[in-house]
Design an enzyme around this catalytic site. Structure first.
Site, PDB file in Angstrom:
ATOM      1  N   LYS A   1      -5.475   3.557   8.052  1.00  0.00           N
ATOM      2  CA  LYS A   1      -6.273   2.416   8.739  1.00  0.00           C
ATOM      3  C   LYS A   1      -7.359   3.016   9.572  1.00  0.00           C
ATOM      4  O   LYS A   1      -8.253   2.335  10.118  1.00  0.00           O
ATOM      5  CB  LYS A   1      -5.077   1.944   9.670  1.00  0.00           C
ATOM      6  CG  LYS A   1      -4.274   0.990   8.976  1.00  0.00           C
ATOM      7  CD  LYS A   1      -3.446   0.362   9.584  1.00  0.00           C
ATOM      8  CE  LYS A   1      -2.690  -0.966   8.838  1.00  0.00           C
ATOM      9  NZ  LYS A   1      -1.837  -0.281   7.445  1.00  0.00           N
TER      10      LYS A   1
HETATM   11  C1  LIG Z   1      -1.509  -0.635   6.388  1.00  0.00           C
HETATM   12  C2  LIG Z   1      -0.770   0.135   5.286  1.00  0.00           C
HETATM   13  C3  LIG Z   1      -0.695  -0.198   3.944  1.00  0.00           C
HETATM   14  C4  LIG Z   1      -0.997  -1.393   3.496  1.00  0.00           C
HETATM   15  O1  LIG Z   1      -2.309  -1.725   3.154  1.00  0.00           O
HETATM   16  P1  LIG Z   1      -3.017  -3.224   3.341  1.00  0.00           P
HETATM   17  O2  LIG Z   1      -4.477  -3.233   3.434  1.00  0.00           O
HETATM   18  O3  LIG Z   1      -2.302  -3.939   4.416  1.00  0.00           O
HETATM   19  O4  LIG Z   1      -2.514  -3.635   2.133  1.00  0.00           O
HETATM   20  C5  LIG Z   1      -0.298   0.877   3.020  1.00  0.00           C
HETATM   21  N1  LIG Z   1       0.025   2.091   3.573  1.00  0.00           N
HETATM   22  C6  LIG Z   1      -0.116   2.295   4.742  1.00  0.00           C
HETATM   23  C7  LIG Z   1       0.219   3.948   5.347  1.00  0.00           C
HETATM   24  C8  LIG Z   1      -0.544   1.675   5.693  1.00  0.00           C
HETATM   25  O5  LIG Z   1      -0.642   1.881   7.054  1.00  0.00           O
END
Ligand SMILES: *Cc1c(COP(=O)(O)O)cnc(C)c1O
Length: 526
Positions: A126
């Site tokens: 993120k």
């Molecule tokens: C948020 C997240 C995801 C999922 O990603 P999306 O864009 O919501 O599909 C997968 N792995 C981790 C570690 C995340 O923090």
């Protein structure tokens, strides 16, 4: 098109309409970022998706990552001056990342390439978006202010089950025109996650523990957003409006498109892929933001053939992609070792359906209304065929997730986190001849307890042995590092036990308590 908006010199303009066809006047990038959700409840989508030639894509490999990002943003017609975009990208993708390549690729074999999206300040993917969005949010607020379209600041409120909160805090700390408050369930996040949040620096941040579970926390925050009287009070007394900056914001999606285009260039430059030859991409999916970004990268000309959507036991997307029906009417929410993918309603799927239905806003409105009212919708045959042409999906149960971590470590001496493990296994199940790029979304040390279980052949959820259970999150990571020889715990995680705790307040989860706490935070002079 909007008359009041005159793009700055050197800017090719692009506008944003919405997935439900309810925005009559398309808006420029800056407004889409500030609004987040479009008026009427739809999501902003670009009126025009730019195309890049294969040579343009490959030449990105010659630039530092921040320039690659600026190039993609310029192609999208962001209504900010070119120099401003470049400066914002340099600061977004600077030395807060522990690798100057920002998101390097580790190749496990000639055809299996792991895209490491966790070199940022919070060690999860993120950061790729949340180092970028806040800077563009502040710059957008400034631009709108100069055009006389905005005269207040923002309070970002985030309810978090762990990872998003910290990434948002790091992204927004010290941002202009913004304050950020994060609420997490007290006792409901890991030791590492809690320490990451309560030690955040910056003079515009606040963190609260909340009595109750994540749902209580989230419901409380949603109610605050729904309280119009409170919104008026915030505006009149503090000159701020509430904003959520969550993953449906177009400004969070765009940075994610960059790394898929950039990775392809990187693979070509490293001689792993011949320019123009297709690769497949496998993404561990929750809210559908990351995989949607890969689809946009494909749409822009990146030679990606198939998009593999990987789910954990919450497999609503797997079933949707395999049947055309999205059904949560009788689906239980499962707790898994990959909590950031534990989700039932994947908000960004709405954008994908809009694109794959031939931009049919009326159809999207119908599906979203079915989802609200019947907890289920079914797409038409043409849209389903379009989904099947580009996506394949599979899911992984909790046991398999953990055993995959051990399997990959034993075979490659490479340690992956549970989210990445889900993608790795699904890639194995779905892949054909093409090289596969696997999105690795977190450093293993963010999920040390489950990595420990995996390496010791324990069952998901099994209590850790006493010696391990007594350790702090940092100490457990040290133990794993010693046992595996993987001494690569990022400094920001390794030093948490010694970091100064700034926020210890725990509040009740009622709407009034949260409102009161937020107002008190705004009243503090920094
Ligand atoms: C948020 C997240 C995801 C999922 O990603 P999306 O864009 O919501 O599909 C997968 N792995 C981790 C570690 C995340 O923090």
């Amino acid at each position: 098109m909007k008359d009041s908006f005159a793009p700055a010199a050197g800017v090719n303009e692009n506008f944003y309409s919405d997935t439900r066809g309810l925005v009559s006047d398309p808006v420029p990038f800056t407004k889409a970022v500030i609004d987040g959700l479009a008026h009427g409840g739809g999501l902003y989508v670009p009126a025009h998706v730019p195309a890049l030639l294969i040579d343009e894509i490959c030449s990105l490999a010659e630039m530092p990552y921040s320039k690659r990002a600026a190039t993609v943003y310029r192609a999208f017609g962001v209504d900010l001056p070119t120099e401003r975009i470049e400066a914002l990208m340099e600061s977004a993708y600077g030395d807060q990342f522990d690798d100057e390549r920002i998101c390097p690729i580790t190749s496990l074999d000639e055809n299996t390439h792991v895209l490491e999206l966790w070199h940022g300040p919070t060690s999860a993917f993120k950061d790729m978006a949340l180092q970028c969005l806040p800077r563009f949010f502040s710059a957008s607020a400034e631009a709108l202010r100069e055009r006389g379209e905005l005269d207040h600041d923002f309070l970002i409120l985030v309810a978090t089950s762990g990872d998003t909160g910290k990434a948002a805090l790091e992204g927004f700390k010290n941002a202009e025109h913004v304050r950020i408050g994060v609420l997490f369930p007290d006792g409901g996040v890991s030791d590492i996650q809690r320490k990451q949040m309560v030690t955040t620096t910056g003079d515009n941040v606040q963190v609260w523990g909340v009595h109750g579970n994540f749902d209580d926390c989230q419901t409380g925050v949603k109610n605050v957003f729904g309280n119009e009287a409170y919104a008026e009070k915030l505006l009149s007394e503090h000159n701020v409006t509430l904003s959520s900056a969550n993953s449906i914001n177009w400004g969070r999606l765009m940075p994610q498109i960059v790394y898929y285009i950039s990775s392809y260039a990187e693979l070509v430059a490293k001689g792993k892929v011949e320019a123009g030859k297709p690769i497949d991409v496998c993404v561990p999916t929750g809210n559908f933001g990351n995989i949607l970004a890969a689809w946009y990268a494909k749409r822009m000309g990146t030679p990606i053939e198939m998009l593999f959507c990987a789910s954990n036991e919450n497999r609503v997307l797997t079933d949707f992609i395999n049947t055309g029906t999205y059904d949560i009417s009788e689906r239980d929410f499962a707790l898994t070792p990959s909590p950031s993918m534990d989700i039932l309603v994947s908000s960004n799927l709405e954008r994908q359906l809009f694109e794959l239905s031939g931009r049919n806003a009326e159809a999207v409105r119908g599906w979203m209304s079915d989802l609200r009212e019947k907890k289920c919708f079914r797409v038409d045959a043409d849209t389903f065929a379009a989904v099947r042409a580009e996506f394949a999906a599979d899911s992984v149960d909790n046991e398999t997730c953990l055993s995959t971590i051990k399997e990959v470590f034993d075979a490659n001496g490479y340690l992956i986190d549970p989210h990445t493990a889900v993608a790795y296994k699904v890639a194995e199940q779905l892949r054909g001849e093409n090289p596969v790029l696997i999105a690795s979304t977190a450093h293993w040390a963010k999920f040390g307890d489950n990595v420990y279980r995996a390496l010791h052949g324990m069952a998901p959820g099994e209590p850790l042995p006493e010696e391990a259970a007594a350790l702090s999150g940092c100490q457990l990571n040290e133990l794993i590092a010693d046992e595996t020889g993987q001494h690569n715990v990022p400094a920001n995680l390794a030093t948490l036990d010694a970091a100064h705790v700034r926020f210890e307040e725990v509040i009740d989860n009622s709407t009034e308590d949260i409102e009161h706490a937020a107002a008190a935070f705004l009243g503090k002079t920094n």
